[in-house]
Design a protein around this motif. Structure first.
Motif, PDB file in Angstrom:
ATOM      1  N   THR A  99       0.853  -1.179   0.000  1.00 46.38           N
ATOM      2  CA  THR A  99       0.000   0.000   0.000  1.00 46.38           C
ATOM      3  C   THR A  99       0.896   1.238   0.000  1.00 46.38           C
ATOM      4  OG1 THR A  99      -1.718  -1.160   1.242  1.00 46.38           O
ATOM      5  CG2 THR A  99      -1.824   1.228   1.239  1.00 46.38           C
ATOM      6  N   PHE A 100       0.638   2.167  -0.873  1.00 45.06           N
ATOM      7  CA  PHE A 100       1.452   3.381  -0.917  1.00 45.06           C
ATOM      8  C   PHE A 100       0.546   4.611  -0.913  1.00 45.06           C
ATOM      9  CE2 PHE A 100       0.716   2.098  -5.316  1.00 45.06           C
ATOM     10  CZ  PHE A 100       0.345   3.282  -5.945  1.00 45.06           C
ATOM     11  N   ARG A 101       1.134   5.765  -0.581  1.00 49.82           N
ATOM     12  CA  ARG A 101       0.355   6.999  -0.507  1.00 49.82           C
ATOM     13  C   ARG A 101       0.689   7.921  -1.673  1.00 49.82           C
ATOM     14  NH1 ARG A 101      -2.594   8.260   3.640  1.00 49.82           N
ATOM     15  NH2 ARG A 101      -2.284  10.503   3.579  1.00 49.82           N
ATOM     16  N   TRP A 102      -0.370   8.499  -2.260  1.00 51.04           N
ATOM     17  CA  TRP A 102      -0.223   9.448  -3.350  1.00 51.04           C
ATOM     18  C   TRP A 102      -1.327  10.491  -3.226  1.00 51.04           C
ATOM     19  CZ3 TRP A 102       3.063  11.457  -6.426  1.00 51.04           C
ATOM     20  CH2 TRP A 102       2.699  12.098  -7.611  1.00 51.04           C
ATOM     21  N   LYS A 103      -0.939  11.755  -3.318  1.00 56.30           N
ATOM     22  CA  LYS A 103      -1.884  12.856  -3.161  1.00 56.30           C
ATOM     23  C   LYS A 103      -2.613  12.793  -1.823  1.00 56.30           C
ATOM     24  CE  LYS A 103      -1.153  14.644  -7.256  1.00 56.30           C
ATOM     25  NZ  LYS A 103      -0.499  15.959  -7.423  1.00 56.30           N
TER      26      LYS A 103
ATOM     27  N   ILE B  59       9.076  10.098  -7.221  1.00 56.45           N
ATOM     28  CA  ILE B  59       9.325  11.180  -8.173  1.00 56.45           C
ATOM     29  C   ILE B  59       9.999  12.315  -7.414  1.00 56.45           C
ATOM     30  CG2 ILE B  59       8.298  12.839  -9.771  1.00 56.45           C
ATOM     31  CD1 ILE B  59       5.974  10.913 -10.136  1.00 56.45           C
ATOM     32  N   GLN B  60      11.029  12.892  -7.990  1.00 56.88           N
ATOM     33  CA  GLN B  60      11.757  13.964  -7.320  1.00 56.88           C
ATOM     34  C   GLN B  60      10.816  15.115  -6.958  1.00 56.88           C
ATOM     35  OE1 GLN B  60      15.107  15.172  -9.725  1.00 56.88           O
ATOM     36  NE2 GLN B  60      15.871  13.072  -9.945  1.00 56.88           N
ATOM     37  N   ASN B  61      10.993  15.619  -5.733  1.00 57.36           N
ATOM     38  CA  ASN B  61      10.236  16.769  -5.237  1.00 57.36           C
ATOM     39  C   ASN B  61       8.741  16.506  -5.075  1.00 57.36           C
ATOM     40  OD1 ASN B  61      12.645  18.434  -5.370  1.00 57.36           O
ATOM     41  ND2 ASN B  61      12.316  18.516  -7.595  1.00 57.36           N
ATOM     42  N   CYS B  62       8.358  15.227  -5.021  1.00 57.51           N
ATOM     43  CA  CYS B  62       6.950  14.876  -4.803  1.00 57.51           C
ATOM     44  C   CYS B  62       6.822  14.049  -3.529  1.00 57.51           C
ATOM     45  CB  CYS B  62       6.394  14.062  -5.975  1.00 57.51           C
ATOM     46  SG  CYS B  62       5.980  15.036  -7.428  1.00 57.51           S
TER      47      CYS B  62
END
Length: 415
Positions: free
Chosen positions: A280-284, A313-316
């Protein structure tokens, strides 16, 4: 005179290594007999049955649960040296098999085969195993006319074992929950709360674990006790063993085996697999279940192999979703893929990157391996396969080239 006891090591079984290197798990004599006996009784397997085994014997399903039915209890077994989706039901007819074992991907491969009369000409009344996706459960039963599908939850090295012995569709097992506190004292498997943001286990003011309620998702754990059923021999590597133990669960000083699996419990105590904790990963700011996204994509691409994971992703903050899909004949329509994902998934869960490859490496137990794919990421200069990027303005996937890759990594392209 032999000095062997039931607690002695019988053999080592290596875990599948789906997302990392395989580890050697210890199987003792009592575990071999105990787990085979429990499932035999739960699923009413008898001496008159003929069990079809096409899973590798060096893994736990066939090597322990399956072989035990013959070695200890005398049930006849038909062993095929290598799984064949096209010959599976022909074999069952030829050898009059009445029971068969599966793992989830095996069922998907059978469903992907062209329909033929032999699909329902067999005598298989029961199939049992683990990993059958809820999304294809009824399709599998109905197409092949299998009356009973018995899902088993457990791991090679673990003691958190449950079974769906009354064949509830989609469930991987049941924990009695009519009197929760008493059941926790007696029943040795629990589902404990996990913080969805940090992945840490939630504890009360006394430092003990909290337990999920109906409709909540948590990690399944098995209480460690001295008896044969609930001991935890772990791995050959002591450090790896320690990482799988949590303490102060029900009371101070106790311990339990951490399964690493997230399940949801309903009002009756039935459990439904949702994801691996590491998958499970987190995005936004949202949690994305790789299991959910994989299930949706596999429906869209006609049950082709697919794995989903998060990439940095760099800077995200967090990780963006990436899907790798096996499409050796290059038949996938990327516009259609996006349209269907948009219908079935929340915006944040739609993969930002899609890699189309000829095949995805399988482990020995037919599980799809993510390890090398995660290392590859989405850099087109390192990957020969086609890679696509989700262009939200155009509302479709577009080919990823090195300039687009640089725009994403540098932040020039807002995500």
């Amino acid at each position: 005179m032999s000095k062997q006891t039931m607690n002695d090591k019988l053999y080592y079984i290596f875990t599948s290594g789906t997302t990392g290197l395989p580890k050697a798990a210890v199987i003792r004599h009592h575990r071999y007999i105990w787990i085979g006996m429990i499932l035999r009784n739960l699923f009413n397997i008898s001496d008159n049955d003929i069990l079809y085994l096409t899973l590798p014997l060096y893994h736990n399903n066939a090597g322990t649960i399956g072989s035990c039915q013959s070695v200890i209890f005398g049930t006849s077994i038909v062993i095929r040296d290598k799984f064949s989706a096209s010959a599976f039901w022909d074999d069952c007819v030829k050898y009059n098999c009445t029971v068969a074992m599966y793992i989830g991907e095996l069922c998907r491969y059978l469903l992907a085969q062209p329909r033929k009369p032999v699909d329902t000409q067999h005598k298989v009344r029961l199939m049992f195993g683990n990993g059958l996706r809820q999304e294809i459960w009824s399709d599998f039963k109905n197409r092949f006319n299998v009356k009973q599908v018995g899902e088993v939850y457990g791991s090679t090295e673990g003691n958190a074992n449950v079974a769906n012995y009354d064949f509830k569709e989609g469930s991987c097992g049941i924990i009695p929950c009519c009197v929760p506190y008493i059941c926790r004292m007696v029943f040795p498997v629990y589902v404990i709360k996990v913080d969805p943001h940090t992945g840490e286990h939630v504890r009360d003011r006394n430092g003990l674990c909290k337990f999920v309620k109906a409709g909540e998702i948590g990690e399944i754990v098995g209480k460690i006790r001295a008896d044969a059923g609930q001991s935890y021999p772990g791995y050959v590597n002591d450090e790896a063993t320690k990482k799988k133990i949590i303490t102060n669960v029900l009371r101070h000083g106790d311990s339990a085996f951490l399964s690493g699996d997230l399940v949801e419990m309903d009002d009756y105590g039935y459990l439904y697999f949702r994801d691996r904790t590491g998958d499970t990963f987190r995005w936004k700011g949202e949690n994305v279940s790789t299991n959910e996204v994989e299930a949706v994509i596999q429906k869209v691409v006609k049950l082709s192999d697919c794995v989903v994971f998060g990439v940095s992703i760099q800077n995200c903050d967090g990780k963006a979703g990436m899907a790798v899909i096996a499409d050796p004949n290059q038949t996938i329509n990327m516009d259609y893929l996006y349209e269907e994902c948009h219908k079935r998934l929340p915006i944040f869960a739609i993969p930002l990157f899609v890699r189309i490859t000829s095949q995805i490496e399988l482990t020995g137990s037919f599980k799809l391996s993510k390890t090398s794919l995660e290392k590859d990421g989405f850099d087109p200069s390192k990957i020969k396969d086609r890679i696509y990027f989700l262009d939200r303005k155009m509302q479709t996937y577009v080919p990823m080239d090195y300039q687009l890759y640089e725009d994403v990594q540098s932040g020039r392209l807002m995500l």
